[in-house]
Design a protein around this motif. Structure first.
Motif, short mmCIF file in Angstrom:
data_model
loop_
_atom_site.label_atom_id
_atom_site.label_comp_id
_atom_site.label_asym_id
_atom_site.label_seq_id
_atom_site.Cartn_x
_atom_site.Cartn_y
_atom_site.Cartn_z
N TYR B 33 -0.52 29.89 63.64
CA TYR B 33 -1.08 28.58 63.98
C TYR B 33 -2.12 28.73 65.09
O TYR B 33 -2.01 29.60 65.94
CB TYR B 33 0.02 27.66 64.52
CG TYR B 33 1.32 27.66 63.77
CD1 TYR B 33 2.26 28.67 63.97
CD2 TYR B 33 1.63 26.63 62.88
CE1 TYR B 33 3.47 28.67 63.30
CE2 TYR B 33 2.84 26.63 62.21
CZ TYR B 33 3.76 27.65 62.43
OH TYR B 33 4.96 27.64 61.76
N PHE B 90 -4.33 28.03 72.02
CA PHE B 90 -3.10 28.82 71.88
C PHE B 90 -2.91 29.19 70.41
O PHE B 90 -3.00 28.34 69.53
CB PHE B 90 -1.88 28.03 72.35
CG PHE B 90 -1.78 27.87 73.83
CD1 PHE B 90 -2.11 26.66 74.43
CD2 PHE B 90 -1.35 28.92 74.63
CE1 PHE B 90 -2.02 26.49 75.81
CE2 PHE B 90 -1.25 28.77 76.00
CZ PHE B 90 -1.59 27.56 76.59
N GLN B 101 8.48 28.68 67.13
CA GLN B 101 7.16 29.27 67.25
C GLN B 101 7.09 30.08 68.55
O GLN B 101 7.61 29.67 69.58
CB GLN B 101 6.09 28.17 67.28
CG GLN B 101 5.96 27.42 65.98
CD GLN B 101 5.09 26.18 66.14
OE1 GLN B 101 5.39 25.29 66.91
NE2 GLN B 101 4.00 26.13 65.39
N PHE B 103 4.36 31.72 71.20
CA PHE B 103 2.98 31.47 71.59
C PHE B 103 2.36 32.66 72.29
O PHE B 103 3.03 33.39 73.05
CB PHE B 103 2.90 30.26 72.52
CG PHE B 103 3.09 28.95 71.81
CD1 PHE B 103 4.35 28.47 71.53
CD2 PHE B 103 1.99 28.21 71.41
CE1 PHE B 103 4.53 27.26 70.86
CE2 PHE B 103 2.14 27.01 70.75
CZ PHE B 103 3.41 26.54 70.47
N GLY B 104 1.06 32.84 72.06
CA GLY B 104 0.28 33.78 72.83
C GLY B 104 -0.06 33.20 74.19
O GLY B 104 0.20 32.02 74.45
N PRO B 105 -0.68 33.99 75.07
CA PRO B 105 -0.96 33.54 76.45
C PRO B 105 -2.10 32.55 76.55
O PRO B 105 -2.29 31.94 77.60
CB PRO B 105 -1.31 34.85 77.16
CG PRO B 105 -1.83 35.73 76.08
CD PRO B 105 -1.04 35.38 74.85
#
Lengths: 106, 112
Positions: B33, B90, B101, B103-105
């Motif tokens: 996403y 994100f 989910q 999440f990336g930074p």
């Protein structure tokens, strides 16, 4: 419509209990998630409800009523590090609420 | 596992420029996403993918494009950057539609 509503801001005292509410409208449902997001950081998973009732995870609990389109996140024994935004998300729509900014004061 | 990684961390673009935000995950997740988060706001879904070769629009897709040629990578393309695209982006992934989910930074983008 497909809305997710949360209070914008809340303030609580260290050691206290706080309840953050979330109401939602959705065309389908397969779970409601709560995430914590500290300022400048990515959201991290806190809790998940797919059936009605209370889910407890240490100091955090989350409640769901599917018939009422309502959930809440309960934080006990508040600590200063709990100051963050709390986001509820309806999994089916992949939508997030705007978040509730919680400030914990000494 | 590195989880979800995003590059760059921060970028300044001029109006009309284009760029690609990179996202990769090493958890063998099917779903990926892209969200944007404006100051003081929640996350808004831009695009998502349920597997390699399959993408679909989210709530706010205009001005963006995506591709998913591999399970691991899900780049987001901005064409003709506009000030309204100033935001934090994100990337996230999940095993399926009901799992949590990750999440990336985030990538902070400023369009001037």
């Amino acid at each position: 419509g497909q809305n997710i509503d949360q209070p914008t801001e809340m303030t609580a005292t260290e050691g206290a209990i706080v309840q953050i509410n979330c109401t939602y409208q959705t065309s389908g449902f397969n779970g409601l998630f709560w995430y914590q997001q500290h300022a400048g950081e990515a959201p991290t998973f806190l809790s998940y409800n797919v059936l009605d009732g209370l889910e407890e995870k240490g100091r955090f609990s989350s409640f769901l009523s599917r018939s009422k389109g309502y959930s809440y996140l309960l934080l006990k024994e508040l600590q200063m590090k709990d100051s963050a935004s709390y986001l509820c998300a309806v999994r089916y729509d992949m939508r997030f609420g705007a978040g509730t900014r919680l400030t914990v004061k000494p | 596992n590195a989880g979800v990684t995003q590059t760059p961390k921060f970028r300044i673009l001029k109006i009309g420029q284009s760029m690609t935000l990179q996202c990769a995950q090493d958890m063998n997740h099917n779903y990926m996403y892209w969200y944007r988060q404006d100051p003081g706001m929640g996350l808004k879904l831009i695009y998502y993918s349920v597997g390699a070769g399959i993408t679909d629009k989210g709530e706010v897709p205009n001005g963006y494009n995506v591709s998913r040629s591999t399970t691991e990578d899900f780049p987001l393309r901005l064409e003709l950057a506009a000030p309204s695209q100033t935001s934090v982006y994100f990337c996230a992934s999940s095993f399926d539609r009901v799992e949590t989910q990750y999440f990336g930074p985030g990538t902070r983008l400023l369009v001037l």
